[in-house]
Scaffold this active site. Sequence first.
Site, mmCIF file in Angstrom:
data_model
loop_
_atom_site.group_PDB
_atom_site.id
_atom_site.type_symbol
_atom_site.label_atom_id
_atom_site.label_comp_id
_atom_site.label_asym_id
_atom_site.label_seq_id
_atom_site.Cartn_x
_atom_site.Cartn_y
_atom_site.Cartn_z
ATOM 1 N N GLU A 160 -3.654 8.815 12.319
ATOM 2 C CA GLU A 160 -2.606 7.712 13.012
ATOM 3 C C GLU A 160 -1.007 8.333 12.387
ATOM 4 O OE1 GLU A 160 -3.690 3.663 12.902
ATOM 5 O OE2 GLU A 160 -1.669 3.088 13.225
ATOM 6 N N TYR A 162 8.778 -1.827 10.832
ATOM 7 C CA TYR A 162 7.863 -1.465 9.681
ATOM 8 C C TYR A 162 8.373 -0.317 9.094
ATOM 9 C CZ TYR A 162 3.432 0.056 7.634
ATOM 10 O OH TYR A 162 2.516 0.556 6.559
ATOM 11 N N ALA A 207 -3.140 -7.736 16.979
ATOM 12 C CA ALA A 207 -3.201 -8.932 16.402
ATOM 13 C C ALA A 207 -2.775 -8.685 14.847
ATOM 14 C CB ALA A 207 -4.133 -9.759 16.610
ATOM 15 N N ASP A 210 -5.599 -0.121 5.824
ATOM 16 C CA ASP A 210 -6.525 -0.737 6.787
ATOM 17 C C ASP A 210 -7.671 0.114 7.217
ATOM 18 O OD1 ASP A 210 -4.369 -2.295 7.583
ATOM 19 O OD2 ASP A 210 -3.571 -1.246 9.188
ATOM 20 N N ASP A 218 0.793 -1.055 0.064
ATOM 21 C CA ASP A 218 -0.064 -0.002 0.112
ATOM 22 C C ASP A 218 0.782 1.304 0.079
ATOM 23 O OD1 ASP A 218 0.837 -0.464 2.757
ATOM 24 O OD2 ASP A 218 -1.138 0.209 3.542
ATOM 25 N N SER A 247 -5.958 -4.852 12.604
ATOM 26 C CA SER A 247 -6.489 -3.351 12.406
ATOM 27 C C SER A 247 -7.458 -2.981 13.672
ATOM 28 C CB SER A 247 -6.913 -3.055 11.032
ATOM 29 O OG SER A 247 -6.006 -3.409 10.326
ATOM 30 N N SER A 248 -7.127 -3.204 14.676
ATOM 31 C CA SER A 248 -8.249 -2.745 15.872
ATOM 32 C C SER A 248 -8.058 -1.041 16.168
ATOM 33 C CB SER A 248 -7.925 -3.711 17.363
ATOM 34 O OG SER A 248 -6.664 -3.188 17.424
ATOM 35 N N SER A 249 -6.732 -0.795 15.661
ATOM 36 C CA SER A 249 -6.552 0.667 15.998
ATOM 37 C C SER A 249 -7.328 1.503 14.778
ATOM 38 C CB SER A 249 -5.002 1.164 15.987
ATOM 39 O OG SER A 249 -4.292 0.290 15.242
HETATM 40 C C1 GLA Z 1 -0.284 -2.443 8.436
HETATM 41 C C2 GLA Z 1 -0.413 -1.212 7.955
HETATM 42 C C3 GLA Z 1 -0.867 -1.073 6.431
HETATM 43 C C4 GLA Z 1 -0.156 -2.045 5.591
HETATM 44 C C5 GLA Z 1 0.139 -3.591 6.201
HETATM 45 C C6 GLA Z 1 0.984 -4.457 5.245
HETATM 46 O O1 GLA Z 1 -1.286 -3.217 8.587
HETATM 47 O O2 GLA Z 1 -1.096 -0.481 8.905
HETATM 48 O O3 GLA Z 1 -0.891 0.205 5.943
HETATM 49 O O4 GLA Z 1 1.133 -1.376 5.070
HETATM 50 O O5 GLA Z 1 0.708 -3.417 7.491
HETATM 51 O O6 GLA Z 1 0.462 -4.684 4.203
#
Ligand code: GLA
Length: 385
Positions: free
Chosen positions: A160, A222, A123, A172, A39, A126-128
């Site tokens: 964020e 990341y 986990a 997400d 992304d 994407s809870s946030s």
């Molecule tokens: C996390 C990030 C996303 C994406 C994924 C990996 O979830 O929040 O934006 O980069 O990792 O695909």
Amino acid sequence: MLDVRNYIASFSNYRNIMPKSTFIVRAPGRLSVMGGHVDYNGGPVLPIAIPLHIELHLEPHSGNTVELYAEEIDKHAQFSLDDLQHQHSWIDYVQGVAVELKELGIPLRGFRGVVKSTLPMAAGLSSSAALEVATALAFLHLANESLSPVETALLSQRAENKFVGVQCGILDQTAIAACIADHALLLYCNTMEFEQIPFDLKHHSMIVTYSGAPRELASSAYNDRRASCEKAVEILQNELPQISQLCDLNPDDLPLAEKVLSPLLYKRVRHVVTEIDRTKRAAIALKSNDLETLGKLIDQTHNSLRDDYEVSSKELNWLVDWARKQPGVLGSRLTGAGFGGCTVTLMEKEQIAPFMQSLPLEYKSFSGIDAECWEVNAVDGARVL
Ligand code: GLA
């Protein structure tokens, strides 16, 4: 000061007395089916929204404060809409969204209520982002305003990136804001154009398995991967001045990339370029209900995330290797950012019961950790109910 726990205890009574002013916002988690770490490189992603969700049960009031009780973690937090200061806790996701809505000139009203959740935190589901999008919908609902799903996602991502300080991409928040039931979202992150692809796996299903392992160093690793991609673009621009993101490369450019990049940067680029290609092929496979091909692509994605992008962990690799040996499994991979979190497995429905029965026991004897498994389908994105 209001005792929020007493308030919560009487909340359902409140709802019966004043049904018009209370409302619920539900925001699901997201499952990244394909499109890992593309992304922020402008590539296409293919997520679904899943039936694990957070809900905000809210009641507006006339003051300018937001007061929330997060039931799952038994934590209360509050802030004034006139004084949005970092608290370095979960409430910063809510405050960050308030800041961004203010920037857009949306009038904000105070509220109080409860955050309920069936979505595990940290986990990789994407809870946030779910909390951000739900917050945005709550404030918009109270202001009688609306934004498109993409605008809602972009403002939640800004919250964020800027207020919370996490440099996530747009996957997400868009999945949570824009997904619809029984469809996967094919989103092109460079243009934000998207297509809803029917997600009907017929005799198959997706199983999400939470490794329960801590996501150590997740945010620094990341950010490091993002920085590597930007560095690679900078170097490649000497040879290919027309590119501005890695999504502008195609697989034919890889030999050139191998010549000019360090071996490590080349591996990162090879993951991104091949993953973009796999995601496009996965969308075609899904459209033609070719689940064998989808499964193979899911397997290849895991191998690429493990070997080239190096975002897997020993627990995730164990879960994927174990799943691949089970009957009826077409493919398995880590999902989300990696460094811990969840795997996703595409498998025959008939084999799910024995899979779910054996997995926790076998995983525990390997890792000492309790795994959790859910069979998921594609549900609607965030809504005021
Ligand atoms: C996390 C990030 C996303 C994406 C994924 C990996 O979830 O929040 O934006 O980069 O990792 O695909």
